[in-house]
Design a protein around this motif. Structure first.
Motif: not given
Length: 255
Positions: A66-75, A230-235
């Motif tokens: 999830m962290q290695a994938t750009a954007g939100h596709a993995a989430l 995730n949008l708020m940065g917590s994720g």
């Protein structure tokens, strides 16, 4: 990565083997959903046994992917994949027996909580580390395993419970030594497979129909808060901290 379906008989077996800790990538969740659906749809299948190889039953999603994938596709993919896999277990046309050993965390709770029957080894433990990962979800399924107030405490504190505790609640049918887990799951499966298969399929359908909680809608509601976090940065903040803390180790993760 291996998610294997062994079918062709009255008892189908779906085996997850994704080293090092059975934390599934996005594709793995969809493969698991497909395997369970295929097993349950086969006319000769009367019961599905879902189990895993390795150190534990399931450690949730692959946080590193999830962290290695750009954007939100993995989430988005992980959320949709978990949704598909949990639903496949719940809506399988025949009863699903989850055989749980070691850790059952995050997505593992989603799978076990949606199974019809859970058998576990005496080293099994269950939990949702979501809050520590900046996410939410699978409380829907945890609430099928533990009482309400314990479920809330587990979500807030990320504490775990043992198979023995769940056996006392009645949500785990049998607790056995790990070397007897598969054998025990198949013994229970044989009891069900010996019944009229048409009646058993209708029993599964009827029990889902009287369920007081719509697990699909309930879980999807929870997932909405993961997107908000995730949008708020917590994720990202919590997932990055998890990876940094482990520094490449094989600590189990969560969903």
């Amino acid at each position: 990565m291996r998610i294997t379906l062994h079918g062709g008989g009255a008892v189908a077996e779906v085996v997850v083997d994704v080293p090092p800790v059975n934390a599934l990538p996005v594709s793995g969740w969809f493969e698991l959903a497909e395997a369970v659906q295929e097993a349950g749809h086969a006319p000769e299948t009367r019961v599905v046994v879902l189990r895993a190889e390795g150190r534990g039953f399931n450690a949730g999603v692959d946080v590193k992917e999830m962290q290695a994938t750009a954007g939100h596709a993995a989430l988005v993919g992980a959320n949709r994949g978990c949704f598909a896999a949990f639903a496949a277990v719940y809506e399988c046309e025949v009863p699903v027996i989850a055989a749980v050993h070691g850790f059952c965390l995050g997505g593992g709770v989603g799978l076990a909580g949606n199974a019809d029957i859970v058998v576990a080894s005496d080293d099994a433990y269950f939990g949702l580390p979501e809050v520590d990962r900046g996410a939410l979800g699978a409380a829907t399924h945890l609430a099928r395993l533990v009482p309400q107030h314990l479920m809330r405490a587990m979500v807030y504190t990320c504490r775990t419970v043992t198979a023995a505790e769940l056996h006392a609640f009645g949500s785990v049918l049998e607790v056995v030594p790990r070397d007897r887990l598969r054998e025990t799951a198949f013994e229970v499966a044989a009891q069900i497979a010996g019944k009229d298969p048409y009646v058993i399929r209708r029993a599964k359908e009827s029990l889902n129909g009287i369920d007081p909680v719509d697990v699909r809608r309930s879980y999807r509601f929870e997932q909405g808060f993961t997107f908000e976090l995730n949008l708020m940065g917590s994720g990202d903040r919590h997932r990055d901290a998890f990876i940094a803390r482990n520094n490449g180790s094989e600590e189990v993760g969560g969903r």
